[in-house]
Design a protein around this motif. Structure first.
Motif, PDB file in Angstrom:
ATOM      1  N   SER A   1      32.885  22.764  38.030  1.00 13.29           N
ATOM      2  CA  SER A   1      33.629  23.476  37.712  1.00 13.29           C
ATOM      3  C   SER A   1      33.706  24.997  38.195  1.00 13.29           C
ATOM      4  CB  SER A   1      33.510  23.669  36.267  1.00 13.29           C
ATOM      5  OG  SER A   1      34.609  24.789  35.596  1.00 13.29           O
ATOM      6  N   PRO A   2      34.891  25.522  38.822  1.00 16.46           N
ATOM      7  CA  PRO A   2      34.854  26.915  39.390  1.00 16.46           C
ATOM      8  C   PRO A   2      34.093  27.816  37.886  1.00 16.46           C
ATOM      9  CG  PRO A   2      37.231  26.129  39.267  1.00 16.46           C
ATOM     10  CD  PRO A   2      36.412  24.802  38.574  1.00 16.46           C
ATOM     11  N   TYR A   3      34.322  27.466  36.940  1.00 23.06           N
ATOM     12  CA  TYR A   3      33.883  28.521  36.189  1.00 23.06           C
ATOM     13  C   TYR A   3      32.432  28.474  36.211  1.00 23.06           C
ATOM     14  CZ  TYR A   3      38.599  28.714  33.934  1.00 23.06           C
ATOM     15  OH  TYR A   3      39.747  28.327  34.747  1.00 23.06           O
ATOM     16  N   ALA A   4      31.390  27.497  36.402  1.00 25.25           N
ATOM     17  CA  ALA A   4      30.434  27.718  36.472  1.00 25.25           C
ATOM     18  C   ALA A   4      30.361  28.031  37.684  1.00 25.25           C
ATOM     19  CB  ALA A   4      29.596  25.816  35.893  1.00 25.25           C
ATOM     20  N   ALA A   5      30.406  27.596  38.747  1.00 25.81           N
ATOM     21  CA  ALA A   5      30.486  28.086  39.911  1.00 25.81           C
ATOM     22  C   ALA A   5      30.678  29.686  40.300  1.00 25.81           C
ATOM     23  CB  ALA A   5      30.857  27.952  41.181  1.00 25.81           C
ATOM     24  N   LEU A   6      31.446  30.570  38.695  1.00 25.53           N
ATOM     25  CA  LEU A   6      31.613  31.675  39.111  1.00 25.53           C
ATOM     26  C   LEU A   6      30.345  32.227  39.012  1.00 25.53           C
ATOM     27  CD1 LEU A   6      34.913  33.448  37.615  1.00 25.53           C
ATOM     28  CD2 LEU A   6      32.453  34.604  36.984  1.00 25.53           C
TER      29      LEU A   6
ATOM     30  N   GLY B   1      38.232  43.826  49.905  1.00 20.53           N
ATOM     31  CA  GLY B   1      39.159  42.430  50.011  1.00 20.53           C
ATOM     32  C   GLY B   1      38.740  41.404  50.230  1.00 20.53           C
ATOM     33  N   ASP B   2      38.104  41.580  51.674  1.00 19.20           N
ATOM     34  CA  ASP B   2      36.875  40.472  52.067  1.00 19.20           C
ATOM     35  C   ASP B   2      34.986  39.889  51.130  1.00 19.20           C
ATOM     36  OD1 ASP B   2      38.005  40.015  54.851  1.00 19.20           O
ATOM     37  OD2 ASP B   2      38.238  41.881  54.605  1.00 19.20           O
ATOM     38  N   MET B   3      34.922  41.033  50.243  1.00 16.49           N
ATOM     39  CA  MET B   3      34.031  40.847  49.208  1.00 16.49           C
ATOM     40  C   MET B   3      35.003  40.094  48.154  1.00 16.49           C
ATOM     41  SD  MET B   3      31.278  42.733  49.960  1.00 16.49           S
ATOM     42  CE  MET B   3      30.650  41.641  48.749  1.00 16.49           C
ATOM     43  N   MET B   4      35.504  39.606  48.424  1.00 14.22           N
ATOM     44  CA  MET B   4      36.560  39.469  46.672  1.00 14.22           C
ATOM     45  C   MET B   4      36.969  37.874  48.205  1.00 14.22           C
ATOM     46  SD  MET B   4      39.381  41.798  45.502  1.00 14.22           S
ATOM     47  CE  MET B   4      39.426  40.679  43.841  1.00 14.22           C
ATOM     48  N   THR B   5      37.283  37.843  48.937  1.00 13.92           N
ATOM     49  CA  THR B   5      37.247  35.844  49.146  1.00 13.92           C
ATOM     50  C   THR B   5      35.439  35.789  49.830  1.00 13.92           C
ATOM     51  OG1 THR B   5      38.634  37.463  51.528  1.00 13.92           O
ATOM     52  CG2 THR B   5      37.994  35.635  51.744  1.00 13.92           C
ATOM     53  N   LEU B   6      35.012  36.679  49.794  1.00 14.76           N
ATOM     54  CA  LEU B   6      33.366  35.758  49.730  1.00 14.76           C
ATOM     55  C   LEU B   6      33.449  34.897  49.209  1.00 14.76           C
ATOM     56  CD1 LEU B   6      30.523  36.039  51.925  1.00 14.76           C
ATOM     57  CD2 LEU B   6      30.403  37.498  50.586  1.00 14.76           C
ATOM     58  N   GLY B   7      33.514  35.899  47.298  1.00 12.96           N
ATOM     59  CA  GLY B   7      33.268  34.968  46.400  1.00 12.96           C
ATOM     60  C   GLY B   7      33.935  33.824  46.354  1.00 12.96           C
ATOM     61  N   ALA B   8      35.105  34.145  46.141  1.00 11.97           N
ATOM     62  CA  ALA B   8      36.449  32.445  46.258  1.00 11.97           C
ATOM     63  C   ALA B   8      35.672  31.318  47.266  1.00 11.97           C
ATOM     64  CB  ALA B   8      37.926  33.052  47.089  1.00 11.97           C
TER      65      ALA B   8
END
Lengths: 297, 319
Positions: free
Chosen positions: A64-69, A44-51
């Motif tokens: 844009s967040p899509y470019a940052a993804l 779950g914290d890996m997901m937080t890290l990505g965000a």
């Protein structure tokens, strides 16, 4: 008709979107369990890290967040490889439960590092207000479409990887029988590295989607853990396709449970959404611990 | 710091170490003795704390309470409640392998936390339960009542420790270790694996509930922040791993050592400039996580490793 429209737009579609996000996290948990034989509590914290990695680019350079993804996905994969090298690799030959304890430590470290770097305040990506598109009864926000489509594309890509590439086949071989795979000359360490890259990358994508959908805060990984485990167990742990189905099922179940099914009140109070995921998990553990798709026991 | 201030700091330090020592001893019963991976310590701690607080606190308009029971009655009831919960969970989950039990128990703790947060009529929700009486509070003057409470905790830790030591050396403890190391082999020689596991799980949960009750009465206030998984579940795991699982003395040592580090670093970081104080608490969590990793990798068995009890008639020199 208004009731049906409400049901679709306020319960079914959000459930589908949340389900996609859960699926992206649960795939990693399931793959890691299959290859490394332990439940990764820091997922779950890996997901937080990505965000949060995406926030660097949205906040500082106005991306844009899509470019940052994609950048967040790559960043999370690199961090995961480093964490594996430092904290999980020493326990490859130890019982899996030792790695679970190590993942407790990683969880504490990841979360506190995020709090240290980015603070504890809730953050958003500042996408601005986009009006939903209307198709008759349907009212769909563009971001919902993007999240579902990107998730579908990632799952298809994962499927092609697992079935068409040498590495993907090696990964399935290690998951089925690690010793047999090793003696047939498969580089198990390489497979493990790619498992982390895929697992952490998909988790990071899911984390960015949460930020696009709602907001980002340091504890969100902890709140995700229960639905993610429920999704992985439901799909049969060690089975990535099962995890996708499990994620969608848990996401839909959580949202649909709050619908006004039998009266004007929500059937389940929205505050109890995690309890829905938990109930599904417990029922599965009693009734069929290997999951719907015959995972590992 | 004045002498009085320092001694009351020591008393507070000892009290919290004692509460954590009980949690560690409880976890050791489950993990060290029986190999049961409980990732939901907070659940049993919370049951103990809330049942004791509701039974012993004064009447309140917000939450259930006002029974005004004496602690001698409230605490055993709190322990029994946690034992009952553990029995139900154990019947469902104990047949599962390690990771599954970890997932299920973390789920139970989370659902319980949600219930406590949402059901204000029962628990006061986030506003919590106030005015929980502390034993000896009105009986003795200022520093002595705290010292007496510490004394009570020391006695309780000693009782649990001695009982756990007896259990460790007993046939019961030996069966549990056999089941922990190979449940198939233990079942093959006729041990009732499910029953032994259930007993260890329930007993451990009751000890955790006692720690919860003590903590509620020590702070005199109980809110949802008191049952945060970080401070209850994960810190206790770090303590047991550092101290040495499978060793009751290790459990107590780990609790005292980690709590000393935890609170001493707080004292230290409070002297930092203001903008660093809020951040410093995260540095502490980071370092505790790192400490866990170092101990796991370098001292896998903890500071006081597990050792089998001396056999009857065996001489000391032979060991």
């Amino acid at each position: 008709m208004a009731a049906l429209s409400d049901f679709i737009n306020l319960y079914l579609l959000p459930g589908l979107v949340v389900g996609c996000i859960y699926a992206l996290g649960a795939i990693g948990i399931s793959l890691l369990f299959g290859i490394l034989r332990f439940a990764h509590f820091a997922h779950g914290d890996m997901m937080t890290l990505g965000a949060y990695l995406a926030i660097i680019f949205t906040a500082s350079w106005g991306w844009s967040p899509y470019a940052a993804l994609p950048v967040a996905v790559i960043g999370a994969a690199i961090v995961a490889l480093g964490l594996d090298r430092a904290f999980y690799k020493p326990f490859r030959r130890a019982p899996g439960i030792v790695s679970v304890i190590a993942s407790f430590g990683v969880m504490l470290m990841l979360r506190s590092a995020i709090q240290l770097i980015w603070g504890v305040d809730v953050k958003t990506y500042d996408i601005g207000i986009r009006f939903p598109m209307e198709f008759g009864l349907l009212k769909i926000a563009p971001r919902q479409v993007t999240i579902v489509l990107v998730t579908a594309a990632l799952v298809v890509a994962l499927h092609l990887f697992l079935t068409r590439t040498r590495l993907g086949k090696a990964m399935r071989a290690v998951s089925d029988d690690a010793d047999l795979a090793r003696v047939s000359g498969i580089n198990v360490e390489q497979v493990i590295r790619w498992t982390w890259i895929i697992g952490a990358g998909l988790a990071a994508a899911g984390g960015v989607f949460i930020g696009i959908q709602t907001k980002v805060h340091p504890n969100m990984g902890w709140d995700l853990l229960l639905p993610l485990f429920a999704a992985a167990v439901l799909g049969g742990i060690g089975r990535p396709y099962g995890a996708v189905a499990g994620g969608l099922a848990i996401g839909l179940a959580q949202e649909l449970a709050t619908y006004r099914w039998f009266s004007d009140e929500p059937f389940v109070d929205p505050g109890y959404k995690p309890a829905v995921a938990f109930s599904v998990m417990v029922v599965m553990l009693i009734w069929r611990p290997t999951g719907l798709f015959k995972g590992r026991s | 710091m004045t002498l009085l201030g320092f001694s009351s700091y020591l008393i507070a330090l000892g009290t919290m170490s004692g509460i954590y020592a009980l949690l560690c001893l409880g976890l050791n019963l489950q993990w060290g003795f029986a190999g049961l991976f409980n990732a939901g310590i907070a659940a049993f701690f919370a049951i103990g704390a809330y049942v004791a607080a509701i039974l012993a606190s004064a009447d309140s308009a917000v939450h259930l309470g006002g029974f005004g029971l004496p602690v001698a009655l409230a605490w055993p009831v709190a322990m029994a409640a946690a034992g009952a919960l553990a029995w139900v969970i154990g019947r469902i989950c104990l047949t599962l392998q390690g990771d599954y039990l970890a997932m299920a128990s973390i789920g139970i703790a989370e659902v319980l936390r949600i219930i406590i947060k949402n059901e204000e009529w029962l628990t006061g929700g986030t506003r919590g339960i106030a005015a929980i009486p502390r034993p000896f509070e009105t009986l003795l003057p200022a520093p002595w009542n705290n010292l007496a409470f510490l004394g009570l905790i020391v006695v309780l830790v000693a009782i649990v420790y001695l009982a756990a030591e007896r259990a460790w050396a007993s046939p019961w403890g030996r069966s549990l270790r056999a089941i922990r190391d190979s449940d198939v082999a233990a079942a093959a020689i006729g041990k009732n694996v499910a029953q032994f596991r259930l007993e260890a799980f329930v007993l451990g949960a009751m000890v955790m509930a006692l720690a919860g009750a003590l903590s509620a009465h020590y702070f005199k206030f109980l809110g949802t922040t008191a049952i945060e998984p970080l401070m209850v579940t994960f810190l206790v795991w770090v303590m047991l791993i550092v101290g040495g699982s499978g060793n009751n003395r290790g459990a107590i040592l780990g609790a005292m050592l980690i709590w000393l580090i935890w609170s001493a670093t707080e004292l230290l970081t409070n002297r930092l400039p203001a903008e660093w104080i809020t951040r410093s608490s995260y540095i502490r969590v980071l370092l505790i996580g790192l400490l866990l990793q170092v101990v796991l990798q370098k001292f896998g068995k903890g500071l006081l490793p597990e050792k089998p009890p001396r056999l009857v008639g065996e001489r000391r020199e032979t060991r």
